[in-house]
Design a protein around this motif. Structure first.
Motif, short mmCIF file in Angstrom:
data_model
loop_
_atom_site.label_atom_id
_atom_site.label_comp_id
_atom_site.label_asym_id
_atom_site.label_seq_id
_atom_site.Cartn_x
_atom_site.Cartn_y
_atom_site.Cartn_z
N GLY A 7 0.85 -1.19 0.00
CA GLY A 7 0.00 0.00 0.00
C GLY A 7 0.88 1.24 0.00
N THR A 8 0.27 2.37 -0.24
CA THR A 8 0.97 3.66 -0.26
C THR A 8 1.59 3.92 1.12
OG1 THR A 8 -0.77 4.42 -1.76
CG2 THR A 8 0.63 6.12 -0.79
N PRO A 9 2.78 4.50 1.16
CA PRO A 9 3.34 4.88 2.46
C PRO A 9 2.32 5.67 3.30
CG PRO A 9 5.00 5.20 0.77
CD PRO A 9 3.72 4.81 0.06
N GLY A 10 2.18 5.31 4.55
CA GLY A 10 1.21 5.96 5.44
C GLY A 10 -0.13 5.25 5.50
N LYS A 138 -11.23 2.93 10.28
CA LYS A 138 -11.17 1.67 11.03
C LYS A 138 -9.92 1.65 11.90
CE LYS A 138 -13.31 -0.69 7.16
NZ LYS A 138 -12.97 -1.34 5.88
N SER A 139 -10.01 0.97 13.03
CA SER A 139 -8.82 0.81 13.88
C SER A 139 -7.95 -0.28 13.26
CB SER A 139 -9.25 0.40 15.28
OG SER A 139 -9.77 -0.92 15.24
N PRO A 140 -6.66 -0.32 13.63
CA PRO A 140 -5.81 -1.40 13.13
C PRO A 140 -6.39 -2.78 13.47
CG PRO A 140 -4.46 0.32 14.11
CD PRO A 140 -5.88 0.70 14.40
#
Ligand code: ADP
Ligand code: MG
Length: 180
Positions: A7-10, A138-140
């Motif tokens: 995925g994209t950084p961040g 969403k939370s991790p």
């Protein structure tokens, strides 16, 4: 089983990968650390350049038959059994990378990449089994639950779940249009 989290950084790869590896009892492997320790990553100013063919070779040699979660924005270039692509609203990407002290140019590049699905498109060219997960709001822990459910259900492919084109106005301020 090799699970790549890209995925994209961040987007939340490191946070989610660590949690996912704990939940599955898999090894956690950072692509960046792997590349540096095997001499296939070169520090170029503040960035690390990794030869993806070499990376794929190292992963094949060292991790075949092992259970690992591979964390990194290049992890979709390795032979993985499944690739998880984390998505996050481009504004979240901008805010997180700003907090990380990224330059205006790097920030713009990554916000744009998230807007136009760069990593997803690359992953689909490289891998059969690609599962996209929107992390926005969403939370991790919730993200990890969603991944576990997808894995358990045997879902082969799940893509096209976000469309940031409507969000362009909210992040246009971060883009560098017309200059370089
Ligand atoms: P990446 O590895 O993709 O660059 P990180 O895992 O380092 O992303 O996450 C970037 C930031 O976003 C961190 O501050 C992290 O705490 C936060 N973060 C990651 N995932 C979530 C989430 N699902 N909800 C809220 N914050 C998150
Ligand atoms: Mg990370």
């Amino acid at each position: 089983m090799i699970i790549s989290v890209s995925g994209t950084p961040g987007a939340g790869k490191t946070t989610v990968s660590k949690l996912l590896s704990e939940r599955l009892g898999y090894e956690y492997v950072s692509v960046k650390e792997l590349a540096l320790s095997r001499g296939i990553g070169e520090r170029v100013s503040d960035e690390i350049e990794i030869d993806v063919d070499e990376l794929a070779r190292v992963v094949r040699e060292e991790f075949s038959g092992r259970n690992v979660v591979l964390d990194g924005h290049l992890s979709h270039f390795v032979p993985a059994d499944v690739v998880i692509i984390l998505r996050a609203h481009p504004r979240l990407i901008a805010e997180r990378l700003k907090a990380r002290g990224y330059s205006k140019k790097k920030l713009a590049e990554n916000v744009e990449a998230e807007l136009v699905d760069v990593i997803l498109v690359e992953a689909l060219e490289e891998n059969e089994r690609v599962l996209e997960v929107d992390t926005t709001g969403k939370s991790p822990e919730e993200v990890v639950e969603e991944i576990l459910t997808l894995l358990k259900s045997g879902t082969k492919k799940r893509v096209g779940i976000v469309d940031w084109s409507e969000e362009y106005d909210k992040v246009v301020q971060y883009l560098m249009l017309g200059d370089d």
